[in-house]
Design an enzyme around this catalytic site. Structure first.
Site, PDB file in Angstrom:
ATOM      1  N   ARG A  52       0.795  -1.217   0.000  1.00  0.00           N
ATOM      2  CA  ARG A  52       0.000   0.000   0.000  1.00  0.00           C
ATOM      3  C   ARG A  52       0.834   1.276   0.000  1.00  0.00           C
ATOM      4  O   ARG A  52       0.583   2.183  -0.792  1.00  0.00           O
ATOM      5  CB  ARG A  52      -0.943   0.052   1.212  1.00  0.00           C
ATOM      6  CG  ARG A  52      -2.202  -0.724   1.030  1.00  0.00           C
ATOM      7  CD  ARG A  52      -2.615  -1.367   2.332  1.00  0.00           C
ATOM      8  NE  ARG A  52      -1.657  -2.398   2.674  1.00  0.00           N
ATOM      9  CZ  ARG A  52      -1.746  -3.655   2.237  1.00  0.00           C
ATOM     10  NH1 ARG A  52      -2.752  -4.027   1.508  1.00  0.00           N
ATOM     11  NH2 ARG A  52      -0.814  -4.544   2.546  1.00  0.00           N
ATOM     12  N   THR A  53       1.802   1.361   0.909  1.00  0.00           N
ATOM     13  CA  THR A  53       2.532   2.624   1.033  1.00  0.00           C
ATOM     14  C   THR A  53       3.274   2.915  -0.271  1.00  0.00           C
ATOM     15  O   THR A  53       3.208   4.024  -0.813  1.00  0.00           O
ATOM     16  CB  THR A  53       3.500   2.560   2.230  1.00  0.00           C
ATOM     17  OG1 THR A  53       2.749   2.193   3.380  1.00  0.00           O
ATOM     18  CG2 THR A  53       4.172   3.895   2.478  1.00  0.00           C
ATOM     19  N   LYS A  80      25.686  -4.469  -2.801  1.00  0.00           N
ATOM     20  CA  LYS A  80      27.165  -4.568  -2.877  1.00  0.00           C
ATOM     21  C   LYS A  80      27.815  -3.978  -1.630  1.00  0.00           C
ATOM     22  O   LYS A  80      29.031  -3.898  -1.538  1.00  0.00           O
ATOM     23  CB  LYS A  80      27.684  -3.798  -4.097  1.00  0.00           C
ATOM     24  CG  LYS A  80      27.173  -4.281  -5.434  1.00  0.00           C
ATOM     25  CD  LYS A  80      27.780  -3.412  -6.542  1.00  0.00           C
ATOM     26  CE  LYS A  80      27.134  -3.716  -7.881  1.00  0.00           C
ATOM     27  NZ  LYS A  80      27.489  -2.677  -8.886  1.00  0.00           N
ATOM     28  N   ARG A 101      11.454   3.866   3.409  1.00  0.00           N
ATOM     29  CA  ARG A 101      11.035   2.876   4.407  1.00  0.00           C
ATOM     30  C   ARG A 101      12.246   2.002   4.695  1.00  0.00           C
ATOM     31  O   ARG A 101      12.876   1.469   3.763  1.00  0.00           O
ATOM     32  CB  ARG A 101       9.880   2.021   3.904  1.00  0.00           C
ATOM     33  CG  ARG A 101       9.628   0.814   4.795  1.00  0.00           C
ATOM     34  CD  ARG A 101       8.401   0.036   4.430  1.00  0.00           C
ATOM     35  NE  ARG A 101       7.190   0.756   4.791  1.00  0.00           N
ATOM     36  CZ  ARG A 101       5.978   0.208   4.726  1.00  0.00           C
ATOM     37  NH1 ARG A 101       5.818  -1.030   4.318  1.00  0.00           N
ATOM     38  NH2 ARG A 101       4.913   0.906   5.070  1.00  0.00           N
ATOM     39  N   HIS A 129       5.073   5.929  11.540  1.00  0.00           N
ATOM     40  CA  HIS A 129       4.502   5.768  10.198  1.00  0.00           C
ATOM     41  C   HIS A 129       3.507   6.912  10.004  1.00  0.00           C
ATOM     42  O   HIS A 129       2.285   6.715   9.983  1.00  0.00           O
ATOM     43  CB  HIS A 129       3.807   4.404  10.118  1.00  0.00           C
ATOM     44  CG  HIS A 129       3.523   3.927   8.733  1.00  0.00           C
ATOM     45  ND1 HIS A 129       3.698   4.711   7.609  1.00  0.00           N
ATOM     46  CD2 HIS A 129       3.068   2.719   8.281  1.00  0.00           C
ATOM     47  CE1 HIS A 129       3.357   4.007   6.538  1.00  0.00           C
ATOM     48  NE2 HIS A 129       2.971   2.792   6.916  1.00  0.00           N
TER      49      HIS A 129
HETATM   50  C1  NCD Z   1       1.915  -1.225   7.973  1.00  0.00           C
HETATM   51  C2  NCD Z   1       3.409  -1.028   8.119  1.00  0.00           C
HETATM   52  O1  NCD Z   1       4.193  -1.282   7.181  1.00  0.00           O
HETATM   53  O2  NCD Z   1       3.768  -0.567   9.173  1.00  0.00           O
HETATM   54  N1  NCD Z   1       1.526  -1.399   6.638  1.00  0.00           N
HETATM   55  C3  NCD Z   1       1.172  -0.290   5.913  1.00  0.00           C
HETATM   56  O3  NCD Z   1       1.978   0.569   5.650  1.00  0.00           O
HETATM   57  N2  NCD Z   1      -0.112  -0.195   5.546  1.00  0.00           N
HETATM   58  C4  NCD Z   1       1.342  -2.270   8.850  1.00  0.00           C
HETATM   59  C5  NCD Z   1       1.960  -3.623   8.909  1.00  0.00           C
HETATM   60  O4  NCD Z   1       2.895  -3.959   8.181  1.00  0.00           O
HETATM   61  O5  NCD Z   1       1.469  -4.399   9.732  1.00  0.00           O
END
Ligand code: NCD
Length: 301
Positions: A52-53, A80, A101, A129
């Site tokens: 999703r993100t 590397k 991320r 997040h």
């Molecule tokens: C979440 C995350 O990556 O923190 N996912 C997201 O971004 N929707 C939740 C998760 O991974 O459980």
């Protein structure tokens, strides 16, 4: 002014209201915004798994007329042995805004220190997040028309889930009554609870079971097994802490069930068609909210 988005800790209530207002505008004009950031480039730097993100940031960028360059840790020079700082400096030389991320807590803040362009935190380990929280608050407001005074239950692995840590800040700031429900050993860290209490003084309840009768919003997350030292431990708690159709029978009529997704088995698939389930709409709201984030971080009004 161009700026980063790293943590809920950095945001005031009016900052959040600005993002949410802009997101509503973006949702209304979802198909008419193609020229707003035309010619700009988004660089995505995802070292951890994401559906999703990552995809909603790319969709948001494209809806705003941007181009996207995507970094893949497995096929890039990170494999590397290139350092994170060097990788960030390189993307910073190519793109106008970066979404990162990474499994290390503090990595997004580090990226913001290294990069000249705005950096957006797409999740740093178990820490924060912030864009997920903006989506969550946006969804709650859209569905319930308010946040203040709502009874919101955060259910699941509150120790490791960054979405929950960020959301607790947002909910407390907006005056929700929060119940933290987690299996023993997966409670929200006490220093975070203390920090939120001293900054916002929320009504907080802590429990080790799931009791939904008074809830207006139930927000569930999966057991974050990648952050456990022992995967067997994760499996064990995963089996214990689940929402069932039976539990929903005792819920308020208008209660909404949210989840940042991915869900594993903490919400069984038959609940997807329940009138309470809103997690797929919540995921869809990711696009207008992240459009707002890209515009705001690039200083575009
Ligand atoms: C979440 C995350 O990556 O923190 N996912 C997201 O971004 N929707 C939740 C998760 O991974 O459980």
């Amino acid at each position: 002014m161009p700026h980063d988005l790293i943590s809920l800790r950095d945001l005031s209530k009016s900052d959040i209201e600005r993002y949410l207002k802009l997101a509503a505008k973006m949702e209304k004009n979802l198909y008419k915004s193609q020229s707003l950031l035309k010619g700009r480039i988004l660089g995505t730097l995802f070292f951890e798994a994401s559906t999703r993100t990552h995809l909603s940031f790319q969709t948001a960028a494209k809806r705003l007329g941007m181009e996207v360059v995507v970094f893949n840790p497995e096929t890039s020079s990170a494999s590397k042995g290139e350092s994170l700082s060097d990788t960030i400096k390189i993307i910073d030389g190519y793109a106008d805004v970066i979404v990162i991320r990474h499994a290390a807590e503090g990595s997004a803040r580090h990226a913001a220190d290294v990069a000249e362009h705005p950096v957006i935190n797409g999740g740093d380990g178990g820490n924060q997040h912030p864009t997920q929280t903006l989506i969550d608050l946006y969804t709650i407001l859209k569905e319930k028309k308010k946040i203040s005074g709502l009874n919101v239950h955060l259910v699941g692995d509150l120790k490791h889930a960054r979405a929950m840590r960020s959301l607790l800040y947002g909910l407390a700031m907006f005056g929700a009554n929060v119940t933290l429900a987690s299996p023993k050993g997966l409670e929200m860290d006490s220093d975070i609870i203390e920090e939120v209490k001293s900054r916002f003084g929320p009504h907080l309840r802590i429990r080790q079971d799931i009791a939904l009768a008074d809830a207006d919003v139930v927000y569930v997350c999966r057991v974050q097994k990648e952050r456990f030292a022992d995967p067997y431990e994760a499996q064990k708690v995963q089996a214990q802490f689940r929402i069932t159709a039976k539990m929903l029978e005792g819920a308020k009529k208008g209660m909404i069930l949210l989840h940042p997704l991915p869900k594993v088995d903490e919400i069984p698939p038959e609940i997807d068609s329940s009138p309470h389930a809103r997690y797929f709409q919540q995921a869809k709201n990711g696009v207008p909210v992240r459009m707002a984030v890209l515009c705001d971080c690039l200083g575009k009004k």
